[in-house]
Design an enzyme around this catalytic site. Structure first.
Site, PDB file in Angstrom:
ATOM      1  N   LYS A   1       0.832  -1.281  -0.039  1.00 16.18           N
ATOM      2  CA  LYS A   1      -0.190  -0.074   0.018  1.00 16.18           C
ATOM      3  C   LYS A   1       0.862   1.290   0.145  1.00 16.18           C
ATOM      4  CE  LYS A   1      -2.233  -0.520   3.922  1.00 16.18           C
ATOM      5  NZ  LYS A   1      -1.368  -1.631   4.363  1.00 16.18           N
TER       6      LYS A   1
ATOM      7  N   ARG B   1     -10.003   2.493   9.799  1.00 19.35           N
ATOM      8  CA  ARG B   1      -9.719   0.889  10.224  1.00 19.35           C
ATOM      9  C   ARG B   1     -10.813   0.046  10.607  1.00 19.35           C
ATOM     10  NH1 ARG B   1      -4.447  -0.108  10.535  1.00 19.35           N
ATOM     11  NH2 ARG B   1      -2.821   1.452  10.788  1.00 19.35           N
TER      12      ARG B   1
ATOM     13  N   ARG C   1      11.193  -8.580   4.608  1.00 20.20           N
ATOM     14  CA  ARG C   1      11.580  -7.245   5.168  1.00 20.20           C
ATOM     15  C   ARG C   1      12.142  -7.285   6.325  1.00 20.20           C
ATOM     16  NH1 ARG C   1       6.462  -3.652   5.257  1.00 20.20           N
ATOM     17  NH2 ARG C   1       5.988  -4.303   7.287  1.00 20.20           N
TER      18      ARG C   1
ATOM     19  N   ARG D   1      13.888  -5.703  11.338  1.00 18.70           N
ATOM     20  CA  ARG D   1      12.610  -5.226  12.114  1.00 18.70           C
ATOM     21  C   ARG D   1      12.186  -6.007  13.046  1.00 18.70           C
ATOM     22  NH1 ARG D   1       8.485  -1.653   8.364  1.00 18.70           N
ATOM     23  NH2 ARG D   1       7.162  -2.417   9.873  1.00 18.70           N
TER      24      ARG D   1
ATOM     25  N   ARG E   1      -1.142  -9.802  13.279  1.00 17.85           N
ATOM     26  CA  ARG E   1      -1.418  -8.651  12.338  1.00 17.85           C
ATOM     27  C   ARG E   1      -2.271  -8.980  11.410  1.00 17.85           C
ATOM     28  NH1 ARG E   1       4.146  -6.149  10.875  1.00 17.85           N
ATOM     29  NH2 ARG E   1       2.849  -4.821   9.609  1.00 17.85           N
TER      30      ARG E   1
END
Length: 192
Positions: free
Chosen positions: A14, A89, A128, A134, A145
């Protein structure tokens, strides 16, 4: 004018696509996370209120988010259009956004949902996390998530499908970057 809402699970691309289209159409990419951080950094009254929740690790209440979005959409660069990323959301936020837009004589032109299978997303996010160091991109966190995304987004997609014909467009996010961009532009074309 082009007013867009971007949906998609974590790792769908996104942010990358919103940035490309923001530059292409000359409209701001409005990320709620970026707005919150900026409002806090600028010390605005809304930012200070949001910071108190963020400091406690709590979600910023809908009313505060709506106020921050309303302020951002009133800025001069957003008058010719915008891309909302990460907002709304939930259905309550979507209803409040619709009310706010109606009160300012605006409307969302298109809701774009980037569709990517969970197994592809997990692989993307894990790579990623490794590449960017991360710590929040581990398998358990990613699965949590994604579960939250599916739980909150399905009602939102139903909400936007019921709003008006052709408002919601679903785009395959599991293809080369340039192909996703092309498909998004085709989905936007009637409104741009």
């Amino acid at each position: 004018m082009t007013r867009l809402i971007f949906f998609g699970p974590p790792g769908a691309g996104k942010g990358t696509q919103a940035k490309i289209l923001s530059e292409e159409y000359g409209i701001p990419h409005i990320s709620t996370g970026d707005i919150l951080r900026a409002a806090v950094a600028q010390g605005t009254s809304l930012g200070q209120a949001a910071k108190s929740f963020m400091d406690r690790g709590e979600l910023v209440p809908d009313e505060l988010i709506i106020g921050i979005i309303k302020d951002r959409l009133a800025e001069p660069d957003a008058q010719q259009g915008w891309i909302l990323d990460g907002f709304p959301r939930n259905v309550a936020q979507a209803e409040k956004l619709n009310d706010m837009l109606a009160a300012t004589g605006q409307a969302c032109d298109r809701v774009l949902n980037l569709v990517v299978a969970d197994d592809v997303l997990k692989a993307r996010l894990l790579s990623r996390g490794t590449a960017e160091g991360r710590s929040d991109d581990n398998l358990a966190t990613i699965e949590h998530r994604l579960a939250i995304f599916h739980q909150t987004t399905e009602p939102l997609l139903k909400f936007y499908r019921a709003q008006q014909a052709n408002l919601l467009a679903e785009v395959n996010g599991d293809q080369p970057l340039s192909d996703v961009t092309r498909d998004l532009k085709q989905a936007i074309a009637p409104t741009a």
